[in-house]
Motif scaffolding. Sequence first.
Motif, mmCIF file in Angstrom:
data_model
loop_
_atom_site.group_PDB
_atom_site.id
_atom_site.type_symbol
_atom_site.label_atom_id
_atom_site.label_comp_id
_atom_site.label_asym_id
_atom_site.label_seq_id
_atom_site.Cartn_x
_atom_site.Cartn_y
_atom_site.Cartn_z
ATOM 1 N N ILE A 197 15.392 -11.696 11.824
ATOM 2 C CA ILE A 197 15.591 -11.948 10.384
ATOM 3 C C ILE A 197 14.589 -13.006 9.904
ATOM 4 O O ILE A 197 14.068 -12.939 8.795
ATOM 5 N N ARG A 198 14.290 -13.943 10.781
ATOM 6 C CA ARG A 198 13.305 -14.962 10.429
ATOM 7 C C ARG A 198 11.944 -14.290 10.220
ATOM 8 O O ARG A 198 11.247 -14.560 9.246
ATOM 9 N N GLN A 199 11.607 -13.382 11.134
ATOM 10 C CA GLN A 199 10.329 -12.675 11.049
ATOM 11 C C GLN A 199 10.266 -11.829 9.764
ATOM 12 O O GLN A 199 9.249 -11.823 9.067
ATOM 13 N N LEU A 200 11.377 -11.149 9.458
ATOM 14 C CA LEU A 200 11.458 -10.312 8.253
ATOM 15 C C LEU A 200 11.214 -11.147 6.992
ATOM 16 O O LEU A 200 10.384 -10.804 6.142
ATOM 17 N N LEU A 201 11.929 -12.289 6.882
ATOM 18 C CA LEU A 201 11.799 -13.119 5.679
ATOM 19 C C LEU A 201 10.419 -13.771 5.615
ATOM 20 O O LEU A 201 9.852 -13.923 4.543
ATOM 21 N N ASN A 211 7.628 -12.452 6.764
ATOM 22 C CA ASN A 211 6.663 -11.429 6.326
ATOM 23 C C ASN A 211 6.720 -11.244 4.810
ATOM 24 O O ASN A 211 5.691 -11.123 4.153
ATOM 25 N N LEU A 212 7.945 -11.219 4.243
ATOM 26 C CA LEU A 212 8.079 -11.000 2.799
ATOM 27 C C LEU A 212 7.560 -12.204 2.007
ATOM 28 O O LEU A 212 6.893 -12.039 0.983
ATOM 29 N N CYS A 213 7.865 -13.418 2.495
ATOM 30 C CA CYS A 213 7.396 -14.618 1.790
ATOM 31 C C CYS A 213 5.876 -14.742 1.905
ATOM 32 O O CYS A 213 5.202 -15.158 0.965
ATOM 33 N N ASP A 214 5.364 -14.355 3.079
ATOM 34 C CA ASP A 214 3.917 -14.400 3.301
ATOM 35 C C ASP A 214 3.220 -13.462 2.311
ATOM 36 O O ASP A 214 2.204 -13.820 1.706
ATOM 37 N N ASN A 215 3.786 -12.261 2.111
ATOM 38 C CA ASN A 215 3.216 -11.323 1.138
ATOM 39 C C ASN A 215 3.282 -11.893 -0.272
ATOM 40 O O ASN A 215 2.345 -11.746 -1.054
ATOM 41 N N ALA A 216 4.413 -12.533 -0.596
ATOM 42 C CA ALA A 216 4.573 -13.095 -1.947
ATOM 43 C C ALA A 216 3.463 -14.132 -2.212
ATOM 44 O O ALA A 216 2.941 -14.212 -3.330
ATOM 45 N N ILE A 217 3.099 -14.896 -1.189
ATOM 46 C CA ILE A 217 2.015 -15.879 -1.364
ATOM 47 C C ILE A 217 0.676 -15.146 -1.485
ATOM 48 O O ILE A 217 -0.109 -15.391 -2.393
ATOM 49 N N LYS A 218 0.459 -14.198 -0.529
ATOM 50 C CA LYS A 218 -0.837 -13.502 -0.462
ATOM 51 C C LYS A 218 -1.134 -12.705 -1.724
ATOM 52 O O LYS A 218 -2.231 -12.726 -2.237
ATOM 53 N N SER A 269 -2.913 -6.931 8.187
ATOM 54 C CA SER A 269 -2.936 -5.860 9.195
ATOM 55 C C SER A 269 -2.283 -4.585 8.664
ATOM 56 O O SER A 269 -2.417 -3.524 9.252
ATOM 57 N N GLY A 270 -1.514 -4.708 7.602
ATOM 58 C CA GLY A 270 -0.781 -3.552 7.087
ATOM 59 C C GLY A 270 0.437 -3.228 7.947
ATOM 60 O O GLY A 270 1.008 -2.135 7.880
ATOM 61 N N LEU A 271 0.860 -4.197 8.744
ATOM 62 C CA LEU A 271 2.015 -3.956 9.629
ATOM 63 C C LEU A 271 3.250 -4.763 9.217
ATOM 64 O O LEU A 271 4.352 -4.504 9.698
ATOM 65 N N GLY A 272 3.066 -5.747 8.332
ATOM 66 C CA GLY A 272 4.179 -6.650 7.963
ATOM 67 C C GLY A 272 5.406 -5.910 7.453
ATOM 68 O O GLY A 272 6.534 -6.154 7.903
ATOM 69 N N LEU A 273 5.203 -4.958 6.526
ATOM 70 C CA LEU A 273 6.363 -4.257 5.953
ATOM 71 C C LEU A 273 6.912 -3.187 6.904
ATOM 72 O O LEU A 273 8.094 -2.852 6.847
ATOM 73 N N ALA A 274 6.055 -2.677 7.801
ATOM 74 C CA ALA A 274 6.555 -1.733 8.818
ATOM 75 C C ALA A 274 7.510 -2.495 9.744
ATOM 76 O O ALA A 274 8.571 -1.968 10.134
ATOM 77 N N ILE A 275 7.161 -3.729 10.064
ATOM 78 C CA ILE A 275 8.039 -4.570 10.896
ATOM 79 C C ILE A 275 9.359 -4.817 10.155
ATOM 80 O O ILE A 275 10.443 -4.661 10.722
ATOM 81 N N VAL A 276 9.247 -5.136 8.834
ATOM 82 C CA VAL A 276 10.454 -5.360 8.013
ATOM 83 C C VAL A 276 11.360 -4.127 8.081
ATOM 84 O O VAL A 276 12.566 -4.226 8.309
ATOM 85 N N LYS A 277 10.777 -2.947 7.933
ATOM 86 C CA LYS A 277 11.565 -1.715 7.909
ATOM 87 C C LYS A 277 12.297 -1.494 9.246
ATOM 88 O O LYS A 277 13.485 -1.170 9.271
ATOM 89 N N HIS A 278 11.575 -1.698 10.351
ATOM 90 C CA HIS A 278 12.211 -1.457 11.653
ATOM 91 C C HIS A 278 13.311 -2.477 11.948
ATOM 92 O O HIS A 278 14.321 -2.142 12.572
ATOM 93 N N ILE A 279 13.124 -3.702 11.479
ATOM 94 C CA ILE A 279 14.196 -4.701 11.659
ATOM 95 C C ILE A 279 15.416 -4.265 10.841
ATOM 96 O O ILE A 279 16.557 -4.347 11.308
ATOM 97 N N LEU A 280 15.154 -3.741 9.643
ATOM 98 C CA LEU A 280 16.276 -3.301 8.798
ATOM 99 C C LEU A 280 16.992 -2.088 9.395
ATOM 100 O O LEU A 280 18.204 -1.982 9.314
#
Length: 483
Positions: A358-362, A364-371, A440-451
Amino acid sequence: MFNKSHNKLFKIEKDTNFANRILALSLPSALVFIMLVALKLLPASIAIIAYGTIIVFNIIWLFPVTFEMQQVRKYIFRLSKEKNCIHENFNLTENDTKEIVKAVNEMHRFWTEKAEKLEAQTISDTAVLDTLPDPILMIDQNGNILGANNAAHKLLGSNITDRNVEEIFSSNNFINAVSRVLKAESESENLIFYVNHNENKNDLQKIYAHIKKLPWISKGRAVAVISLYDFAKATKIEKMQADFVANASHELRTPLSVISGFIDTLQTTAKDDEKARNMFLKIMAEQAAYMSLLIENLLSLSKIEMMQDMPPEEKIDILTIVEDVCNALMLKAQNKNMTFKLNFKDNLANITADYGQIRQLLQNLCDNAIKYGYQDSIITISAKNVSSIPAAKTYQVALGPAVAVSIHNFGEKIDHEHFNRLTERFYRMQSHKNQNIKGSGLGLAIVKHILIRHQGNLKIKSETTKGTTFTVYLPIEQNKTTN
Ligand SMILES: Nc1ncnc2c1ncn2[C@@H]1O[C@H](COP(=O)(O)OP(=O)(O)O)[C@@H](O)[C@H]1O
Ligand SMILES: [Mg+2]
């Protein structure tokens, strides 16, 4: 309660047997008295008094035994019904009844202990079988299923107990193999067969079965054990490994060719050009950093995929994780003059989840929000309890209440047609690639698999002026679904 039943135990009951016994015991003396009176050797009045005395004597002599036997009978009867009614201080006077009660108590204690041990053994055996990842079935001489572990219920359904293997499995090879073992034509059988879950002929599940006759015939009627191994798991892992190698080599090839191109240039044309060398080294360092990010994300993705079927068990507090993530990304946000704002509801529930994931998921999402968020803007992270999770198209979400965490940033609008593709591996919006924003284009794929592992869901909202919101839904409890 005990006293009450104790009193009841000692209540004297009308006993016709007792009266019959007294009469039977006095019958010979009655005959003797009748003869003596008939022969005029004894006056009738004396004979009646003497006979009466004998009856009274018999009553006095027989009463305690009869009464105590009555109590013992009732006591044994109760002992057979109630588990804990052992009676040590039985008020008995007769030695025989005392001995009987003592022997009965001993026997009762012996069997109670045995039953308790057996019960404990059965419970632990069942628990052990249930923890095994592969399905196990126990069958009787006719092929009826007597017991099955959790994995078997998961594979074949919850209502398989008491049904015959012929009803459950359609494979003739499998049924014949079971029958050979049951008829003692062979000790054990091994085979691979297919289970068809729905009418769709293409939806076949490849199963390896080992059927083994038990070395004894137990009173529980189980004569053979069937253990099954689902090949889908192994195939899935093999496919994941193959995908991993294919993805990794494909994605690593580009930065690697960039780096080797620059090495060539540095060795030849730009050998003595210091300005060019510094610039190339900077690009090479960036490409190397990208390669290590890619490898890290790919490894992380495959690890998450491997754990997909293991329900998470930790109890976690989302606020603690969000604060932790914000601290970790603070510097990155400050570089773009961005700030985090937290908007958490007070009564936010703790959830059953995997802390690290869950830490990794959040993150990734916060990192995208900054990027992908605008410079000098605010990122808002809010969380609240919700009553349910919106359904997902390709997998099952948990039923019941959940926590919804939203990460909002102001930035370029994501067009609706991208929504479904954003969680694909390596998918990145062209505009971001053009702006040379690294990823890398993998951040949201990781989010999806965690979900998927957490039976949660992700929803995206994006509007030109209102900004972009990624909302994750995480169930408070993990549902124990059977399929
Ligand atoms: N908050 C966001 N705003 C706009 N676009 C986003 C946002 N988050 C993700 N994206 C888009 O989704 C793509 C995939 O994101 P992600 O899987 O995290 O990969 P990465 O960030 O490494 O590019 C990004 O490249 C970007 O185009
Ligand atoms: Mg990302």
